[in-house]
Scaffold this active site. Structure first.
Site, short mmCIF file in Angstrom:
data_model
loop_
_atom_site.label_atom_id
_atom_site.label_comp_id
_atom_site.label_asym_id
_atom_site.label_seq_id
_atom_site.Cartn_x
_atom_site.Cartn_y
_atom_site.Cartn_z
N MET A 1 44.02 51.61 40.43
CA MET A 1 44.82 50.47 40.82
C MET A 1 43.93 49.36 41.38
O MET A 1 43.00 49.61 42.14
CB MET A 1 45.84 50.87 41.89
CG MET A 1 46.93 51.80 41.39
SD MET A 1 48.08 50.95 40.32
CE MET A 1 48.87 49.88 41.52
N CYS A 2 44.25 48.16 41.01
CA CYS A 2 43.51 46.99 41.49
C CYS A 2 44.14 46.48 42.78
O CYS A 2 45.11 47.04 43.30
CB CYS A 2 43.53 45.90 40.43
SG CYS A 2 42.84 46.39 38.83
N ARG A 3 43.59 45.42 43.29
CA ARG A 3 44.16 44.72 44.44
C ARG A 3 43.97 43.23 44.18
O ARG A 3 42.95 42.81 43.64
CB ARG A 3 43.47 45.10 45.75
CG ARG A 3 43.34 46.57 46.00
CD ARG A 3 42.72 46.87 47.36
NE ARG A 3 43.68 46.68 48.42
CZ ARG A 3 44.57 47.62 48.78
NH1 ARG A 3 44.61 48.77 48.16
NH2 ARG A 3 45.41 47.39 49.77
#
Length: 256
Positions: A1-3
């Site tokens: 997952m990115c941010r």
């Protein structure tokens, strides 16, 4: 997952006051964060990108790198010099076994439009060809990377009239195109019989208007978080490294 992080204000802010100086900046979160859905990738070290606009109705600028954001000296240098009233920032953790390359780093740009994504499209490989076939030739040829995120951006662009040449869009246009993009992806996933969960936290801007989504295809699981704060000014508290949103009046001049 990115941010990801975005900043929109009536007045410019030094990028360092968003990206490098705050004790809980997106760069700090990229390697030291307790709120994370996918613990298989405990760090966002697969590259980063920063996008900003100098003036309304002008094309933005993007700086990307495959280095982790916390160890990129050029990012530190640029952040101390660049000011902008509209900033996109993204730290990447790969999904779908996509390569770590600059062409796969968010955000992306097409004309005046800038886009980034936190999440993934489950079973994307099963709808990728169908999505590509739906695109205009010009938009299809603009795709440089291999991510589901950039392909979702291409589909979004395909929903708009003259996305390359126009310098601004109404929020209604961007909102409608965003909803149509998510609906079309869902339709193709259903037709393909995909049961994997998709998380579609998208953000798009034309340099003036920003549209964001927090969306998950599951009825049982939590969507990826999307927090926001608005007020009069985003500022530091002395030299503590703590930043907060100040609400000096009822005006909403800043959104983070």
């Amino acid at each position: 997952m990115c941010r990801f992080l975005l900043y929109k204000s009536n007045s410019p802010i030094l990028l360092a006051d968003l990206l490098t100086r705050p004790a809980h900046s997106i760069i700090m979160q990229s390697f030291n964060c307790k709120l994370r859905l996918d613990m298989r990738r405990p760090m966002n070290g697969d590259g980063f990108g920063i996008g900003w606009f100098d003036e309304p109705r002008t094309q933005g600028c993007i700086f990307t790198s495959t280095l982790p954001a916390w160890s990129n000296l050029n990012l530190q240098r640029l952040a101390e010099k660049i000011k902008s009233a509209l900033v996109f920032a993204h730290v990447r953790a790969t999904t779908g076994d996509t390569a770590t390359s600059e062409s796969n780093c968010h955000p992306w740009q097409y004309g005046n439009l800038m886009w980034m994504h936190n999440g993934n499209i489950g079973g994307f490989d099963r709808i990728k060809r169908q999505l590509q076939n739906a695109l205009s030739e010009e938009i299809y040829l603009s795709i440089q990377g291999t991510t589901d995120s950039e392909h979702a951006f291409a589909l979004f662009l395909n929903m708009l009239d003259q996305p390359r040449t126009r310098v601004e869009f109404t929020y209604q246009e961007l909102r409608r195109a965003m909803l149509d993009t998510i609906a079309q992806i869902n339709e193709w996933l259903d037709e393909a019989g995909v049961d994997e969960t998709s998380l579609m936290n998208f953000a798009v801007t034309d340099g003036q208007t920003v549209v964001c989504t927090r969306y998950i295809t599951s009825c049982d699981l939590d969507a990826a978080s999307l927090f926001y704060s608005s007020g009069s000014e985003f500022k530091s508290e002395a030299d503590s490294g703590q930043y907060r949103m100040v609400k000096a009046n009822k005006r909403e001049d800043v959104v983070v």
